[in-house]
Structures are given as structure tokens and as C-alpha cells.
Design an enzyme around this catalytic site. Structure first.
Site, short mmCIF file in Angstrom:
data_model
loop_
_atom_site.label_atom_id
_atom_site.label_comp_id
_atom_site.label_asym_id
_atom_site.label_seq_id
_atom_site.Cartn_x
_atom_site.Cartn_y
_atom_site.Cartn_z
CG ASP A 149 19.51 -65.40 -42.59
OD1 ASP A 149 18.70 -65.26 -43.51
OD2 ASP A 149 19.16 -65.58 -41.40
CG HIS B 47 15.54 -58.60 -37.13
ND1 HIS B 47 14.57 -59.57 -37.18
CD2 HIS B 47 16.72 -59.25 -36.92
CE1 HIS B 47 15.14 -60.77 -37.01
NE2 HIS B 47 16.44 -60.60 -36.86
CE LYS C 230 15.79 -66.20 -42.14
NZ LYS C 230 16.34 -65.66 -40.89
CB CYS D 13 18.79 -68.96 -39.94
SG CYS D 13 18.20 -67.62 -38.85
C1 VGL Z 1 20.25 -65.84 -37.10
C2 VGL Z 1 20.26 -65.38 -34.87
C3 VGL Z 1 19.43 -64.30 -35.05
C4 VGL Z 1 20.73 -66.71 -38.22
C5 VGL Z 1 19.40 -64.78 -37.31
O1 VGL Z 1 20.74 -66.26 -39.39
O2 VGL Z 1 21.13 -67.86 -37.93
N1 VGL Z 1 20.67 -66.14 -35.87
N2 VGL Z 1 19.01 -64.00 -36.29
ZN ZN Z 2 17.90 -62.19 -36.58
#
Ligand code: VGL
Ligand code: ZN
Length: 202
Positions: free
Chosen positions: A9, A49, A106, A151
């Protein structure tokens, strides 16, 4: 057998100025790029999302960082972030995406969040990543990216539970909440995940 680097991410919304900015989030980019040299396979993940996602506080008319019960249990509610196709969902433009053989998205199911790159938050729905890694002969997984306490942690715990030798690269991760980060490192150590210090090539 082979080693995979999983870059979690590294997206604009998790970097300074983004919708769910992780302090110092953009500082991981250079280290993630350097560690790609140490891996046989590079996998990038992208939080992805739909608008109105169940993990968004706005969907429930609640305050960001509060929690709610979803079908699978308690869920932290986040500011709207990483909306499919948005600039915030794009990978950081200095991340070396050319090296990736797989980009896995995801959190795209409207009713299920997914912190882990392997298994969604219902802990049942898989992303297919574990099977893909086995299919290309990977037995060792290194993780870097954002965020340490969400994550990255969930992905590393699922990796080690799936039987991969697993390490998190200290210099190449940043977290959302300092207490959460401390708890994450403890949970990772307890699960047998290695904490890699030093730098690529060293
Ligand atoms: C994440 C919160 C919501 C992350 C993703 O990448 O850690 N944290 N969505
Ligand atoms: Zn998220």
C-alpha cells in the site's frame, strides 16, 4: 526456492497530504525500491475501495477512527481513502513499479475490508496471493510499506501462518499510531516474524 518482496500500500492517500496520511509515509519509497534488488519476485499491493465502502466512517455517519460492528466483527472506521481510480489510490509516483510481477488489489468488496494482502478481514475470503507465491516457488517473504500497525502487520502474520519464512523490513515501514506500532512489533515477534534491520545489500 525463491524470495518475494511484498510492498504494501505505498499509495498517495497513505503519504503526507493524503486522506489517511501515515506520518513519514513517503520516506519508505526509496528503501522499498532498494530492497527490490534483494528479491526474485516483487509484489505490490493496492488498497482499492469502492465509494461507500463499509470501512468508511462516512458510510455509517460516524466519526473517523471510531469503530462499528460489521458482519465479521469489529471494524475501525476510516476517512474515505484509496477510492478506486482516484489519485489517492494511485501508487506513489517514485515507487519503482516496473519491477513488479504482480499488483494485487484488496478491499474492493463493498462489505469487507482487507488489511492483509492474503486474507480479508472476515478471515475467510482469500486474495489468492498465498497460492500465487507457492505457484512461483516462493518460500520466503519480505514485507515493506504502509502501515506497520495495520496492513503490514496483518499481511506478515498471515504470511508466517501460511508457512512462509517471513520478515518485516524496519527501515521500509511506517505506522499510523505509535502504541499500535509497538504492539504490532510485539505480535510479529511472538508469531515468529523476523525484524530486519540494516539496509539492502548490507
Ligand atoms: C490501511 C487502514 C485502512 C493500511 C488500509 O494500508 O494499513 N490502513 N486501509
Ligand atoms: Zn483501506
Amino acid at each position: 526456492m525463491a524470495r518475494a518482496l511484498i510492498v504494501i500500500d505505498v499509495q498517495n492517500d497513505f503519504c503526507p497530504g493524503g486522506a489517511l496520511a501515515v506520518p513519514g509515509g513517503d520516506e519508505v519509497v526509496a528503501a522499498c525500491n532498494r530492497w527490490m534488488d534483494e528479491a526474485d519476485h516483487v509484489v505490490l499491493t493496492q488498497d482499492w475501495h469502492p465509494s461507500g465502502h463499509a470501512s468508511f466512517a462516512s458510510t455509517h455517519d460516524q466519526a473517523p477512527f471510531s469503530t462499528t460492528m460489521l458482519s465479521y466483527g469489529e471494524q475501525v472506521l476510516w476517512p474515505d481513502h484509496c477510492v478506486q481510480g482516484s489519485e489517492g489510490a494511485a501508487l506513489h509516483d517514485r515507487l519503482d513499479t516496473d519491477r513488479a510481477s504482480l499488483v494485487i488489489r484488496k478491499g474492493f468488496r463493498p462489505a469487507i475490508d482487507s488489511y492483509s494482502a492474503f486474507r480479508e478481514n472476515d478471515r475467510r475470503t482469500t486474495t489468492g496471493l498465498g497460492a500465487w507465491l507457492r505457484g512461483v516457488g516462493v518460500d520466503e517473504v519480505l514485507l515493506c510499506g504502509l502501515a506497520t500497525d495495520y496492513c503490514v502487520q496483518y499481511s506478515a502474520l498471515d504470511a508466517v501462518a501460511a508457512g512462509f519464512r517471513t520478515a518485516v523490513i524496519d527501515e521500509a515501514v511506517r505506522g499510523i499510531d505509535p502504541d499500535g506500532v509497538a504492539r504490532a512489533w510485539q505480535a510479529l515477534a511472538d508469531a515468529g516474524v523476523e525484524r530486519l534491520g540494516g539496509s539492502a545489500g548490507g
